[in-house]
Design an enzyme around this catalytic site. Structure first.
Site, PDB file in Angstrom:
ATOM      1  N   ARG A   1       0.949   2.637   0.347  1.00 23.54           N
ATOM      2  CA  ARG A   1       1.449   2.519   1.719  1.00 23.54           C
ATOM      3  C   ARG A   1       0.604   3.328   2.699  1.00 23.54           C
ATOM      4  NH1 ARG A   1       8.053   2.488   0.576  1.00 23.54           N
ATOM      5  NH2 ARG A   1       8.124   0.234   0.109  1.00 23.54           N
TER       6      ARG A   1
ATOM      7  N   TYR B   1       2.504  -6.558   3.170  1.00 16.82           N
ATOM      8  CA  TYR B   1       2.499  -6.096   1.776  1.00 16.82           C
ATOM      9  C   TYR B   1       2.703  -4.596   1.664  1.00 16.82           C
ATOM     10  CZ  TYR B   1      -2.710  -5.446   2.061  1.00 16.82           C
ATOM     11  OH  TYR B   1      -3.990  -5.082   2.385  1.00 16.82           O
ATOM     12  N   GLU B   2       3.103  -4.190   0.448  1.00 18.96           N
ATOM     13  CA  GLU B   2       3.577  -2.825   0.162  1.00 18.96           C
ATOM     14  C   GLU B   2       4.806  -2.464   0.995  1.00 18.96           C
ATOM     15  OE1 GLU B   2       2.296  -1.961  -2.397  1.00 18.96           O
ATOM     16  OE2 GLU B   2       0.406  -3.045  -2.353  1.00 18.96           O
ATOM     17  N   GLY B   3       5.580  -3.467   1.349  1.00 18.00           N
ATOM     18  CA  GLY B   3       6.806  -3.258   2.123  1.00 18.00           C
ATOM     19  C   GLY B   3       6.601  -3.593   3.579  1.00 18.00           C
TER      20      GLY B   3
END
Length: 595
Positions: free
Chosen positions: A297, A438-440
């Protein structure tokens, strides 16, 4: 199409004067981190980025990757560039010396990582995922797995991936269905994962997959997920490669951007079941995976900084070269470069100011990580870890959301030709678009921010930062400088907005969570805007003291850019505060049938 030139002076300024490189160098274990060493590292990385990675960026975008019979071939030039990358030791730079890494502070490696991402974002994703997998195994893996996998992953001979997402689950990992059946000292893994970045490729001889799956007796939900290390080729006890594991790339996605990076659909256990080894405790895989996800992140947030810088450089180059129209106030005059037109200058200043604030935030967060890891005082380590935890979703969410706007502005500066692929401006926007997902997603980052990072500790981390901001406000006022006073007034308005919004969230989070969540993304953007403004104000404070030096022009630009941020960006803080405090009801009021 302009190439990429690493902004090393801006990087060093952010590292030294805003993130506190001298403090990081003074931490235990960092004795060799001298200013000369850091400059030498950045200079060499800049050459590699501009001479090796940037030239194949457009080729990767145009050609993409090819998948045939489960084997993926990367774009021309990628395999050779990767060989040079690992031969030069770049992959190992941020990793622990215990496994062959160079152990440099996160602050130093962050600046270098920005160069990889700006010069060739698709290429850089391979290293990012590998180092994330290294972190997960190093923190949670069995000792034999650390010794077996990490040296070659750190060197880059083998790469790593993160396998979370499944088609029916998306971001809801409680719906993961992949299975892990115990068998002796290992497990048989079966299931299908989607959106696996660099899940299959031809650049390394082995790929080490980190896979989330459920044991037969696992409880429902996220508490029943375990993490497994599943190699593409099984590894013998002596470190040599054994037979091919039961996993295959079923296909790769056709995407909007980052074409040079293969995004794979991975099928595990189509036959007897892929052999995997448990990482950490059973049913606690999500906690182990978050070691990797938090690493990713912060680095995705850095991608927002990097791709914005690349778009800015291209827009600036075009604005200096493109001659069109007479200047405002001189009708009938000779046409001039469009950088002389006020609206183009406004767009370029907006790009420049936001990028400098984003870079300062990302580097400041990296320095907090270094202090949380290495500071000799345990209380200081805990405090810096608290600030790191707070900043992680802000860096990820705010920097990537800005990147969408900045790369779009880059196209706007080009005018009509910006919409044409041959100019290259389009690629930056297409590549940037995934970063908010992506990655949240930004929404996931924002909910994490208001819940785990603000409400849980009653705003303690935010209040720590507000205290540091108040000290900067006092310094701005005491300087007696007109421009610093303007910056200080705007920053004070931003800090008051952040304080008011935080108090509202603390008062409403438990009793009305839906209303709090309705303002979560505005709160994340408010945090980024104000913290970025604080760091820009600090930059102006430092730069003002150097206006009579040989670098006067460079530092004068820092003051002007900070003032632009204060006058054009920081006022957004009040709008975000109003949306948080007063806007929840309109978010939630409309009946679903009326959408």
């Amino acid at each position: 199409m302009t190439t990429y030139v690493a902004p090393t002076r801006d990087m060093l300024f952010a590292m030294n004067d805003l993130a506190g490189l001298a403090e990081i160098a003074a931490l235990p274990g960092n004795d060799e981190v001298t200013p000369d060493l850091v400059e030498a590292i950045l200079d060499e990385a800049a050459k590699f980025a501009s001479e090796v990675l940037a030239p194949i960026n457009a080729q990767g975008d145009r050609q993409g990757c090819q998948c045939k019979d489960g084997e993926v071939t990367t774009a021309d030039g990628f395999k050779a560039a990767y060989s040079k990358f690992i031969e030069s030791g770049w992959n190992a730079m941020p990793a622990s010396p215990d496994f062959g890494g160079q152990g440099l502070p996160s602050l130093v490696s962050t600046a270098v990582l920005e160069m990889w991402k700006a010069s060739n974002m698709a290429f850089s994703l391979c290293q990012m995922l590998t180092l994330g997998a290294v972190a997960a195994i190093a923190h949670h893996g069995r000792e034999q797995d650390k010794q077996l996998y990490l040296p070659k992953m750190v060197s880059g001979e083998w790469t790593g991936t993160m396998n979370l997402t499944e088609s029916q689950a998306g971001s809801d990992l409680s719906a993961v269905r992949s299975k892990a059946q115990p068998e002796g000292d290992h497990y048989r893994i079966s299931g299908t994962k989607i959106f696996i970045t660099w899940g299959e490729h031809d650049m390394a001889e082995n790929i080490i997959h980190m896979v989330l799956a459920r044991l037969p007796d696992a409880p429902e939900g996220t508490k029943g997920i375990s993490l497994f290390v599943v190699p593409k080729f099984l590894v013998n006890a002596d470190g040599s490669l054994g037979q091919r594991n039961d996993l295959i790339c079923a296909s790769i996605e056709h995407k909007m951007g980052i074409h040079g990076s293969p995004t794979a659909v991975m099928a595990f256990g189509e036959n007897e079941g892929a052999i995997g080894y448990l990482v950490g405790e059973a049913n606690r895989g999500l906690a182990c995976m978050f070691t990797m996800m938090n690493h990713a992140r912060l680095n995705v947030g850095l991608e927002g900084v990097a791709i914005s810088e690349r778009a800015y450089q291209q827009a600036l180059g075009y604005a200096r070269e493109r001659v069109q129209s007479s200047p405002i106030g001189s009708p009938g005059g000779a046409p001039v470069a469009i950088i002389r037109h006020p609206d183009v200058r406004r767009m370029l200043m907006n790009m420049k100011a936001r990028i400098e604030a984003m870079r300062a935030l990302a580097y400041f967060a990296a320095a907090q990580m270094d202090k949380a890891h290495s500071h000799p005082d345990p209380d200081e380590r805990r405090m810096r870890q608290t600030i790191t935890d707070l900043l992680t979703p802000v860096v990820k969410g705010w920097c990537t959301e800005n990147a969408i706007d900045i790369t779009s502005t880059g196209i706007q500066v080009h005018g009509g030709v910006g919409f044409i692929e041959e100019t290259g401006a389009c690629q930056h926007m297409r590549d940037a678009r995934i970063t908010t997902i992506y990655e949240g997603t930004t929404g996931i980052q924002a909910n994490d921010l208001i819940g785990r990072k603000v409400a849980r500790d009653k705003g303690a981390a935010v209040k720590l930062l507000l205290g540091e901001m108040n000290a900067t406000l006092a310094a701005l006022d005491a300087a007696g400088d007109k421009e610093l006073r303007v910056i200080g007034e705007s920053l004070q308005g931003g800090t008051l907005a952040l304080e008011q919004a935080t108090e509202w969230l603390l008062a409403n989070y438990d009793r009305n969570p839906a209303s709090a969540a309705a303002g979560a993304v505005p709160y994340l953007k408010l945090c980024g805007t104000v913290i970025g403004g604080w760091l820009m104000a600090r930059a102006a404070l430092v730069a003002t003291t150097r206006l009579s030096t040989a670098d006067a022009d460079f530092h004068r630009a820092k003051v002007v850019t900070a003032r632009f941020y204060a006058e054009h960006v920081l006022p957004e803080a009040q709008a975000y505060c109003q949306a948080i405090v007063n806007g929840a009801s309109s978010v939630l009021a409309l009946e679903e049938s009326l959408f």
